[in-house]
Design a protein around this motif. Structure first.
Motif, mmCIF file in Angstrom:
data_model
loop_
_atom_site.group_PDB
_atom_site.id
_atom_site.type_symbol
_atom_site.label_atom_id
_atom_site.label_comp_id
_atom_site.label_asym_id
_atom_site.label_seq_id
_atom_site.Cartn_x
_atom_site.Cartn_y
_atom_site.Cartn_z
ATOM 1 N N GLN A 25 -44.590 45.000 -4.650
ATOM 2 C CA GLN A 25 -44.822 44.390 -3.323
ATOM 3 C C GLN A 25 -45.317 45.415 -2.323
ATOM 4 O O GLN A 25 -46.216 45.152 -1.531
ATOM 5 C CB GLN A 25 -43.527 43.786 -2.794
ATOM 6 C CG GLN A 25 -43.337 42.348 -3.224
ATOM 7 C CD GLN A 25 -41.967 41.837 -2.806
ATOM 8 O OE1 GLN A 25 -41.386 42.308 -1.836
ATOM 9 N NE2 GLN A 25 -41.439 40.892 -3.567
ATOM 10 N N ASN A 28 -48.918 46.116 -3.142
ATOM 11 C CA ASN A 28 -49.767 44.951 -2.859
ATOM 12 C C ASN A 28 -50.032 44.802 -1.366
ATOM 13 O O ASN A 28 -51.093 44.344 -0.956
ATOM 14 C CB ASN A 28 -49.117 43.662 -3.376
ATOM 15 C CG ASN A 28 -49.237 43.518 -4.885
ATOM 16 O OD1 ASN A 28 -49.968 44.270 -5.528
ATOM 17 N ND2 ASN A 28 -48.509 42.560 -5.447
ATOM 18 N N SER A 29 -49.047 45.165 -0.551
ATOM 19 C CA SER A 29 -49.215 44.948 0.888
ATOM 20 C C SER A 29 -49.747 46.190 1.614
ATOM 21 O O SER A 29 -49.998 46.139 2.812
ATOM 22 C CB SER A 29 -47.899 44.478 1.508
ATOM 23 O OG SER A 29 -46.920 45.467 1.278
#
Ligand SMILES: O=C(CO)COP(=O)(O)O
Length: 248
Positions: A25, A28-29
């Motif tokens: 995460q 991904n961000s």
């Protein structure tokens, strides 16, 4: 010849479902340099999950065996990695060589088989401290390279990235200086030119690995023959993002 910069995160035998999710995460961000190829190598059990959730790059296995299937208890094949969505595999890592006793011949067979299956290979080479102190660095690295060069065709080098990882710098906090890394990377490139071809020498990316962190990556990354990093400990931390973005 411009070679695309590549940064790999070798998570080794670390993490849990929860920490793997949060690492994915986080990446991904994050805002990542789009010109850099990013590859993460989770423990084998988590490869399938990461291959489904990781959007910021590609996924690697940390090892595979040199057969497609069969009575090889505990092993996985590159076909299996591919089946669950991984495109890459790390082979010849110093921990495989030194903790698990893999020799050049076995590593070469594994590289050959993984390439035949269509995987991209991060092929690791590097000398121990004793070997460096005995001025045997290039002799050792060239021998490791020769085993693979004898096993694969010239065209197959297009799917190989070399990772120069001096054993004395792995997990020790003792990073090679940019000059030490450049010296060996240039020697590897020269060896490729002599033993494989000028075209392969120019096109093949050579990553550096061994205690790379957010503080030392910029200087290492400026060296002309350093085409990326294979990162262990720091790839489990938010600073991995700074390492990916080190050229900005
Ligand atoms: O072995 C490595 C990457 O494959 C390097 O590990 P460290 O970055 O923890 O030294």
């Amino acid at each position: 010849m411009t070679r695309q910069f590549i940064v790999g995160g070798n998570w080794k035998m670390n993490g849990s479902q929860a920490t793997v999710d949060s690492l994915v995460q986080g990446l991904n961000s994050a805002t990542l340099d789009k010109s850099v190829e990013v590859v993460v190598a989770p423990p084998a059990l988590y490869v399938a999950k990461v291959a489904q959730t990781f959007k910021a790059g590609q996924v690697a296995g940390q090892n595979t065996y040199c057969a497609s299937k069969g009575a090889f208890t505990g092993e996985i094949s590159p076909e299996m990695l591919k089946d669950v969505g991984a495109q890459w595999v790390i082979l010849g890592h110093s921990e495989r060589r030194h903790v698990f006793g893999e020799n050049d011949a076995l590593v070469a067979k594994k590289v050959k088989h993984a390439l035949a299956v269509g995987m991209q290979v991060m092929f690791c080479v590097g000398e121990t401290l004793d070997e460096r102190e005995a001025n045997r660095t290039t002799e050792v690295v060239f021998q490791q390279l020769q085993a693979v060069a004898d096993a694969i065709d010239e065209a197959e080098w297009a799917h190989v990235v070399i990772a120069y990882e001096p054993v004395w710098a792995i997990g020790t906090g003792k990073v090679a200086t940019p000059e030490q890394a450049q010296e060996v990377h240039a020697a590897i490139r020269g060896w490729l030119s002599d033993k494989v071809s000028a075209a392969v020498s120019q096109a093949t990316r050579i990553m550096y690995g061994g205690s790379v962190n957010a503080g030392n990556c910029k200087e290492l990354g400026k060296k002309p023959d350093v085409d990326g990093f294979l990162v262990g400990g720091a790839s489990l931390k938010p600073e991995f993002i700074d390492i990916i973005n080190c050229q900005q």
